[in-house]
Motif scaffolding. Structure first.
Motif, PDB file in Angstrom:
ATOM      1  N   UNK A 203       0.879  -1.181   0.000  1.00  0.00           N
ATOM      2  CA  UNK A 203       0.000   0.000   0.000  1.00  0.00           C
ATOM      3  C   UNK A 203       0.914   1.227   0.000  1.00  0.00           C
ATOM      4  N   UNK A 204       1.288   1.734  -1.170  1.00  0.00           N
ATOM      5  CA  UNK A 204       2.359   2.743  -1.260  1.00  0.00           C
ATOM      6  C   UNK A 204       1.944   4.137  -0.789  1.00  0.00           C
ATOM      7  N   UNK A 205       1.629   4.238   0.469  1.00  0.00           N
ATOM      8  CA  UNK A 205       1.276   5.536   1.041  1.00  0.00           C
ATOM      9  C   UNK A 205       2.505   6.415   1.245  1.00  0.00           C
ATOM     10  N   UNK A 206       3.669   5.798   1.506  1.00  0.00           N
ATOM     11  CA  UNK A 206       4.863   6.576   1.803  1.00  0.00           C
ATOM     12  C   UNK A 206       5.284   7.478   0.641  1.00  0.00           C
ATOM     13  N   UNK A 207       5.367   6.998  -0.593  1.00  0.00           N
ATOM     14  CA  UNK A 207       5.761   7.910  -1.673  1.00  0.00           C
ATOM     15  C   UNK A 207       4.838   9.117  -1.805  1.00  0.00           C
ATOM     16  N   UNK A 208       3.552   8.903  -1.641  1.00  0.00           N
ATOM     17  CA  UNK A 208       2.614  10.023  -1.725  1.00  0.00           C
ATOM     18  C   UNK A 208       2.805  10.975  -0.556  1.00  0.00           C
ATOM     19  N   UNK A 209       2.981  10.435   0.648  1.00  0.00           N
ATOM     20  CA  UNK A 209       3.187  11.283   1.816  1.00  0.00           C
ATOM     21  C   UNK A 209       4.465  12.105   1.658  1.00  0.00           C
ATOM     22  N   UNK A 210       5.523  11.475   1.187  1.00  0.00           N
ATOM     23  CA  UNK A 210       6.793  12.181   1.008  1.00  0.00           C
ATOM     24  C   UNK A 210       6.662  13.286  -0.048  1.00  0.00           C
ATOM     25  N   UNK A 211       5.952  12.995  -1.138  1.00  0.00           N
ATOM     26  CA  UNK A 211       5.738  14.017  -2.164  1.00  0.00           C
ATOM     27  C   UNK A 211       4.905  15.174  -1.630  1.00  0.00           C
ATOM     28  N   UNK A 212       3.903  14.846  -0.848  1.00  0.00           N
ATOM     29  CA  UNK A 212       3.043  15.878  -0.261  1.00  0.00           C
ATOM     30  C   UNK A 212       3.835  16.783   0.675  1.00  0.00           C
ATOM     31  N   UNK A 213       4.782  16.193   1.394  1.00  0.00           N
ATOM     32  CA  UNK A 213       5.526  16.940   2.408  1.00  0.00           C
ATOM     33  C   UNK A 213       6.666  17.770   1.839  1.00  0.00           C
ATOM     34  N   UNK A 214       7.030  17.547   0.586  1.00  0.00           N
ATOM     35  CA  UNK A 214       8.199  18.209   0.010  1.00  0.00           C
ATOM     36  C   UNK A 214       8.074  19.736   0.089  1.00  0.00           C
ATOM     37  N   UNK A 215       9.137  20.339   0.624  1.00  0.00           N
ATOM     38  CA  UNK A 215       9.239  21.799   0.755  1.00  0.00           C
ATOM     39  C   UNK A 215       8.211  22.386   1.719  1.00  0.00           C
ATOM     40  N   UNK A 216       7.637  21.537   2.561  1.00  0.00           N
ATOM     41  CA  UNK A 216       6.737  22.014   3.605  1.00  0.00           C
ATOM     42  C   UNK A 216       7.408  21.796   4.959  1.00  0.00           C
ATOM     43  N   UNK A 217       7.003  22.528   6.013  1.00  0.00           N
ATOM     44  CA  UNK A 217       7.586  22.292   7.337  1.00  0.00           C
ATOM     45  C   UNK A 217       7.453  20.846   7.803  1.00  0.00           C
TER      46      UNK A 217
END
Length: 374
Positions: free
Chosen positions: A337-351
């Motif tokens: 369930x590849x939630x990590x790649x999406x979470x990491x992309x979402x978090x990019x350049x955010x606090x």
């Protein structure tokens, strides 16, 4: 809770009475009940007090009292919401649930317990469009939220999320229990979804925090005799109470389950149980109160939902500074369930980018939480 006010909300209403001892103390100290909120207190033996003291602006929520007393306090301008007969729960309760309360009469079978009877009532009423039943559920859930806030005020809470299907007797269950124990021993308050599986294991670990390591090993062995709540919730729950009886006085933790998923019973190792009818309220309440971070163990749809329910306020910083998020199981969260790649992309350049981590082993979680929280 936050009831309908008897007069404008000017701050004077923030005085709650949630036990008979508190009631007597207020009467003795102040000689008035003006503007107090009295919540689920049996006042049938306090008729003399209620008929002689000023109750203007007070609100009585689910307090049994004699007819003369009710008439007197209403005449003073108080609001009285009487108890609702024949309900399997108290919508005005002032405290969280305890395992012994929800599992009362377990010896007669799980179906006889207040937990099972509340679920049966929920199933009967949730689709019938009865506004009164809907109102009772909402009042109940608000009371539970209020009690939960009071309990956790000032606590450093870590949420542990994971699937209900993790069976007792497995390495995954034992590992989660050891995690819960370590988190509790570090001074954190462990909070889970309050159900079986990984949730129960984390609450068990917190319960075992004050005992030696042999206690947890023996408890895991005893619990493995009833690996799952299916086919028998009764056997599953009785095994937990056998452990509690053999090692009484375990450490405290919090379970936040829901009757929306009432086929999943609450576990008996959470000392404080905030059980809701509305799952959305429950989910948001659990994540919002996990101020020290959230651990996401391998799970399915529910855990995926929780990851992004937690990621959204972290992304927008709507609750302030982002809180740590630790996903456990590299293969699970990148392949199955590849939630990590999406979470990491979402978090990019955010606090929040520096507040998320993926670890492979559950033993890595405490250090990851510490690192992300620094």
């Amino acid at each position: 809770m936050h009831p309908i006010p008897a007069q404008p909300l000017d701050g004077s209403h923030d005085r709650e009475i949630e036990s008979l001892a508190e009631f007597d103390e207020v009467v003795s100290a102040h000689g008035t009940l003006t503007h107090y909120r009295v919540q689920a207190v049996d006042l049938t033996d306090r008729t003399g007090v209620l008929t002689s003291l000023d109750s203007s602006g007070a609100v009585y929520l689910g307090c049994p009292m004699a007819p003369d007393a009710a008439a007197a306090v209403r005449a003073c301008g108080a609001l009285v919401f009487p108890p609702v007969p024949d309900l399997p729960f108290d919508p005005y309760r002032g405290r969280l649930y305890a395992p012994d309360e929800l599992f009362d009469r377990l010896g007669e079978g799980y179906e006889a317990t207040p937990d099972a009877r509340a679920y049966a009532w929920f199933r009967r009423t949730r689709g019938d469009g009865d506004v009164f039943a809907s109102m009772l559920r909402s009042i109940h859930d608000d009371a539970v939220s209020d009690a939960l806030d009071e309990l956790l005020a000032g606590s450093r809470v870590v949420g542990v999320m994971g699937g209900h299907a993790v069976a007792r007797g497995t390495d995954a269950y034992a590992g989660t229990a050891r995690l819960g124990r370590e988190l509790a021993r570090s001074g954190l308050t462990v909070a889970t979804g309050g159900g079986p599986g990984a949730m129960e294991a984390a609450n068990l670990g917190a319960y075992a925090a004050g005992f030696d390591d042999a206690m947890l090993r023996e408890a895991l062995h005893l619990l493995a005799k009833a690996p799952s709540f299916t086919p028998s919730v009764t056997d599953w729950a009785q095994a937990a109470f056998e452990v509690r009886g053999r090692w009484p006085g375990g450490g405290a933790s919090v379970g936040i389950p829901t009757w929306f998923y009432g086929h999943e019973p609450p576990n008996a190792f959470a000392a404080h149980i905030a059980k809701y009818f509305a799952n959305a309220t429950r989910e948001d309440g659990l994540l919002a109160r996990s101020t020290a971070g959230v651990v996401f163990l391998p799970g399915a749809a529910g855990t995926v939902q929780e990851i992004f329910d937690n990621a959204t306020p972290n992304y927008y910083e709507s609750r302030g500074e982002p809180t740590p998020m630790v996903l456990v199981g590299r293969a699970h969260w990148t392949e199955h369930l590849p939630a990590w790649p999406l979470l990491r992309s979402l978090a990019r350049d955010r606090p929040m980018e520096h507040r998320i981590a993926l670890v492979d082993r559950i033993e890595e979680v405490p250090e990851a939480l510490k690192r992300l929280g620094d």
